[in-house]
Design a protein around this motif. Structure first.
Motif, PDB file in Angstrom:
ATOM      1  N   MET A  91      -4.610 -11.582   9.241  1.00 35.73           N
ATOM      2  CA  MET A  91      -3.924 -10.680   8.535  1.00 35.73           C
ATOM      3  C   MET A  91      -2.675  -9.949   9.228  1.00 35.73           C
ATOM      4  SD  MET A  91      -5.303 -10.364   5.264  1.00 35.73           S
ATOM      5  CE  MET A  91      -5.430  -8.706   4.673  1.00 35.73           C
ATOM      6  N   LYS A  92      -3.049  -9.535  10.599  1.00 38.62           N
ATOM      7  CA  LYS A  92      -2.050  -9.043  11.430  1.00 38.62           C
ATOM      8  C   LYS A  92      -0.962 -10.028  11.816  1.00 38.62           C
ATOM      9  CE  LYS A  92      -4.952  -5.669  13.634  1.00 38.62           C
ATOM     10  NZ  LYS A  92      -5.546  -5.384  14.967  1.00 38.62           N
ATOM     11  N   SER A  93      -1.162 -11.166  11.878  1.00 35.08           N
ATOM     12  CA  SER A  93      -0.248 -12.201  12.223  1.00 35.08           C
ATOM     13  C   SER A  93       0.629 -12.729  11.056  1.00 35.08           C
ATOM     14  CB  SER A  93      -0.766 -13.431  12.872  1.00 35.08           C
ATOM     15  OG  SER A  93      -1.468 -14.268  12.150  1.00 35.08           O
ATOM     16  N   ASN A  94       0.465 -12.354   9.860  1.00 34.01           N
ATOM     17  CA  ASN A  94       1.056 -12.699   8.716  1.00 34.01           C
ATOM     18  C   ASN A  94       1.864 -11.760   8.106  1.00 34.01           C
ATOM     19  OD1 ASN A  94       1.513 -13.122   5.988  1.00 34.01           O
ATOM     20  ND2 ASN A  94       0.584 -15.130   6.077  1.00 34.01           N
ATOM     21  N   PRO A  95       3.148 -11.282   8.004  1.00 33.42           N
ATOM     22  CA  PRO A  95       3.958 -10.325   7.595  1.00 33.42           C
ATOM     23  C   PRO A  95       3.629  -9.998   6.193  1.00 33.42           C
ATOM     24  CG  PRO A  95       5.335 -11.849   8.227  1.00 33.42           C
ATOM     25  CD  PRO A  95       4.061 -12.413   8.589  1.00 33.42           C
ATOM     26  N   ILE A  96       3.153 -10.825   5.381  1.00 33.09           N
ATOM     27  CA  ILE A  96       2.905 -10.710   4.135  1.00 33.09           C
ATOM     28  C   ILE A  96       1.708 -10.013   4.043  1.00 33.09           C
ATOM     29  CG2 ILE A  96       2.373 -11.600   1.718  1.00 33.09           C
ATOM     30  CD1 ILE A  96       5.574 -11.814   2.295  1.00 33.09           C
ATOM     31  N   LEU A  97       0.729 -10.472   4.630  1.00 29.84           N
ATOM     32  CA  LEU A  97      -0.572 -10.097   4.614  1.00 29.84           C
ATOM     33  C   LEU A  97      -0.925  -8.604   5.506  1.00 29.84           C
ATOM     34  CD1 LEU A  97      -2.807 -13.325   4.962  1.00 29.84           C
ATOM     35  CD2 LEU A  97      -2.451 -12.428   2.865  1.00 29.84           C
ATOM     36  N   LYS A  98      -0.036  -8.630   6.395  1.00 28.17           N
ATOM     37  CA  LYS A  98       0.064  -7.252   6.930  1.00 28.17           C
ATOM     38  C   LYS A  98       0.396  -6.140   6.251  1.00 28.17           C
ATOM     39  CE  LYS A  98       1.921  -5.974  11.722  1.00 28.17           C
ATOM     40  NZ  LYS A  98       2.556  -6.416  12.807  1.00 28.17           N
ATOM     41  N   GLU A  99       1.279  -6.329   5.146  1.00 27.61           N
ATOM     42  CA  GLU A  99       1.408  -5.304   4.179  1.00 27.61           C
ATOM     43  C   GLU A  99       0.296  -4.571   3.688  1.00 27.61           C
ATOM     44  OE1 GLU A  99       4.218  -3.614   3.880  1.00 27.61           O
ATOM     45  OE2 GLU A  99       5.786  -5.161   4.199  1.00 27.61           O
ATOM     46  N   TRP A 100      -0.994  -5.345   3.594  1.00 36.83           N
ATOM     47  CA  TRP A 100      -2.261  -4.733   3.069  1.00 36.83           C
ATOM     48  C   TRP A 100      -2.437  -3.414   3.792  1.00 36.83           C
ATOM     49  CZ3 TRP A 100      -4.197  -5.443  -1.217  1.00 36.83           C
ATOM     50  CH2 TRP A 100      -5.452  -5.106  -1.481  1.00 36.83           C
ATOM     51  N   TYR A 101      -2.152  -3.406   5.069  1.00 36.63           N
ATOM     52  CA  TYR A 101      -2.596  -2.404   6.154  1.00 36.63           C
ATOM     53  C   TYR A 101      -1.487  -1.142   6.129  1.00 36.63           C
ATOM     54  CZ  TYR A 101      -5.510  -5.367   8.007  1.00 36.63           C
ATOM     55  OH  TYR A 101      -6.933  -6.494   8.070  1.00 36.63           O
ATOM     56  N   ASN A 102      -0.373  -1.364   5.409  1.00 38.19           N
ATOM     57  CA  ASN A 102       0.666  -0.366   5.417  1.00 38.19           C
ATOM     58  C   ASN A 102       0.090   0.568   4.068  1.00 38.19           C
ATOM     59  OD1 ASN A 102       2.788   0.961   4.001  1.00 38.19           O
ATOM     60  ND2 ASN A 102       4.437  -0.487   4.793  1.00 38.19           N
ATOM     61  N   ARG A 103      -0.102   1.801   4.313  1.00 43.35           N
ATOM     62  CA  ARG A 103      -0.875   2.735   3.292  1.00 43.35           C
ATOM     63  C   ARG A 103       0.033   2.870   2.219  1.00 43.35           C
ATOM     64  NH1 ARG A 103      -5.712   2.383   3.120  1.00 43.35           N
ATOM     65  NH2 ARG A 103      -6.658   4.335   2.935  1.00 43.35           N
ATOM     66  N   ASP A 104       1.472   2.968   2.206  1.00 41.32           N
ATOM     67  CA  ASP A 104       2.325   3.128   1.039  1.00 41.32           C
ATOM     68  C   ASP A 104       2.219   1.979   0.261  1.00 41.32           C
ATOM     69  OD1 ASP A 104       2.780   5.755   2.093  1.00 41.32           O
ATOM     70  OD2 ASP A 104       4.748   4.910   2.978  1.00 41.32           O
ATOM     71  N   VAL A 105       2.055   1.005   0.746  1.00 37.21           N
ATOM     72  CA  VAL A 105       1.986  -0.504  -0.263  1.00 37.21           C
ATOM     73  C   VAL A 105       0.729  -0.455  -0.487  1.00 37.21           C
ATOM     74  CG1 VAL A 105       2.218  -2.877   0.184  1.00 37.21           C
ATOM     75  CG2 VAL A 105       4.116  -1.511   1.269  1.00 37.21           C
ATOM     76  N   ALA A 156     -18.619  -8.199   2.106  1.00 32.64           N
ATOM     77  CA  ALA A 156     -17.305  -8.061   1.620  1.00 32.64           C
ATOM     78  C   ALA A 156     -16.960  -6.485   1.950  1.00 32.64           C
ATOM     79  CB  ALA A 156     -17.436  -8.008   0.051  1.00 32.64           C
ATOM     80  N   ALA A 157     -17.965  -5.626   2.130  1.00 36.85           N
ATOM     81  CA  ALA A 157     -17.618  -4.286   2.567  1.00 36.85           C
ATOM     82  C   ALA A 157     -17.402  -4.287   3.994  1.00 36.85           C
ATOM     83  CB  ALA A 157     -19.067  -3.450   2.203  1.00 36.85           C
ATOM     84  N   LEU A 158     -17.824  -5.114   4.904  1.00 35.66           N
ATOM     85  CA  LEU A 158     -17.635  -5.137   6.192  1.00 35.66           C
ATOM     86  C   LEU A 158     -16.128  -5.676   6.315  1.00 35.66           C
ATOM     87  CD1 LEU A 158     -20.890  -6.970   7.860  1.00 35.66           C
ATOM     88  CD2 LEU A 158     -19.732  -4.554   8.232  1.00 35.66           C
ATOM     89  N   ILE A 159     -15.906  -6.492   5.376  1.00 34.34           N
ATOM     90  CA  ILE A 159     -14.265  -6.954   5.548  1.00 34.34           C
ATOM     91  C   ILE A 159     -13.547  -5.928   5.257  1.00 34.34           C
ATOM     92  CG2 ILE A 159     -12.814  -8.670   4.520  1.00 34.34           C
ATOM     93  CD1 ILE A 159     -14.922 -10.756   4.645  1.00 34.34           C
ATOM     94  N   ASN A 160     -13.681  -4.960   4.177  1.00 34.45           N
ATOM     95  CA  ASN A 160     -12.949  -4.016   3.691  1.00 34.45           C
ATOM     96  C   ASN A 160     -12.848  -2.843   4.379  1.00 34.45           C
ATOM     97  OD1 ASN A 160     -11.522  -5.265   1.480  1.00 34.45           O
ATOM     98  ND2 ASN A 160     -13.650  -5.421   0.543  1.00 34.45           N
ATOM     99  N   ILE A 161     -13.583  -2.611   5.590  1.00 33.88           N
ATOM    100  CA  ILE A 161     -13.475  -1.719   6.256  1.00 33.88           C
ATOM    101  C   ILE A 161     -12.194  -1.622   7.160  1.00 33.88           C
ATOM    102  CG2 ILE A 161     -14.449  -0.834   8.628  1.00 33.88           C
ATOM    103  CD1 ILE A 161     -17.285  -1.570   7.871  1.00 33.88           C
ATOM    104  N   ASP A 162     -11.697  -2.471   7.344  1.00 34.40           N
ATOM    105  CA  ASP A 162     -10.296  -2.566   8.096  1.00 34.40           C
ATOM    106  C   ASP A 162      -9.391  -1.761   7.464  1.00 34.40           C
ATOM    107  OD1 ASP A 162      -9.989  -4.497   6.466  1.00 34.40           O
ATOM    108  OD2 ASP A 162      -9.155  -6.058   7.833  1.00 34.40           O
ATOM    109  N   THR A 163      -9.353  -1.713   6.059  1.00 33.97           N
ATOM    110  CA  THR A 163      -8.384  -0.942   5.283  1.00 33.97           C
ATOM    111  C   THR A 163      -8.412   0.544   5.647  1.00 33.97           C
ATOM    112  OG1 THR A 163      -9.974  -0.750   3.261  1.00 33.97           O
ATOM    113  CG2 THR A 163      -8.289  -2.576   3.544  1.00 33.97           C
ATOM    114  N   HIS A 164      -9.557   0.987   6.361  1.00 35.97           N
ATOM    115  CA  HIS A 164      -9.751   2.463   6.763  1.00 35.97           C
ATOM    116  C   HIS A 164      -9.651   2.756   8.150  1.00 35.97           C
ATOM    117  CE1 HIS A 164     -10.868   3.082   2.348  1.00 35.97           C
ATOM    118  NE2 HIS A 164     -11.369   2.070   2.492  1.00 35.97           N
TER     119      HIS A 164
END
Length: 193
Positions: A91-105, A156-164
């Motif tokens: 996720m961090k190495s792909n600029p498209i997927l990295k947008e998932w971590y941008n709070r506004d986006v 799935a919950a473990l995978i989604n922790i990184d959004t927080h």
């Protein structure tokens, strides 16, 4: 007709990758693709829909690479830790997927992602992982008093922790994720033997 859609898609992907979601607009995409704004809207109702199509395709590619890289013979703990690590790195190495971590986006596209059945796009992972969980349960490596579907929801919950991670604290996040993963998986591996 499909060439125009492919041009819009490819130009959108290039612009989202270089400028980000927020700083890319439909006019930029249509100019780069050499099509009119009206043509864009023949294929995509919004910039968000185009972005989500690109995001979902990139996510599927990442998950397929991950599934081909994991060792199904690993212990459940090593398997899940490796899977989470590959997911975060991908996720961090792909600029498209990295947008998932941008709070506004993230706030803007999360509902769209859920509405578009984003999880359905990676169902092959669910199926393969569900089989693996069932196998681990049969081998006594994972608790059988919980349904394999519940265990998948926990994964799935473990995978989604990184959004927080911002709420958790960036300085602690890697250790927190690693510790939570270890606690949860060890708890799931505690078969009472």
């Amino acid at each position: 007709m499909e060439d125009k859609k492919a041009d819009i898609y490819n130009c959108g992907k290039e612009l989202f990758s270089s400028k980000g979601f927020k700083d890319t607009n439909v006019a930029d995409i249509t100019k780069k693709a050499g099509v009119s704004v009206g043509t864009f809207y023949n294929y995509y109702p919004s910039k968000e829909k185009l972005f989500m199509e690109i995001f979902m395709n990139e996510n599927v590619k990442l998950k397929k690479r991950m599934m081909s890289s994991v060792n199904p013979e690993d212990t459940p703990l090593d398997f899940i830790k490796g899977f989470l690590s590959m997911n975060i790195a991908g996720m961090k190495s792909n600029p498209i997927l990295k947008e998932w971590y941008n709070r506004d986006v993230f706030n803007k596209i999360e509902n769209l992602y859920r509405q578009e059945n984003g999880n359905d796009s990676v169902n092959f992972i669910y199926g393969n992982s569900l089989e693996m969980v069932t196998k681990w349960q049969g081998e006594g490596k994972m608790r059988s008093d919980l349904s394999s579907e519940l265990i998948m929801a926990i994964f799935a919950a473990l995978i989604n922790i990184d959004t927080h991670k911002e709420e958790i604290g960036l300085q602690y996040f890697p250790e927190v994720l690693d510790s939570i993963t270890e606690f949860v998986i060890k708890g799931l591996m505690d078969t009472g033997k």
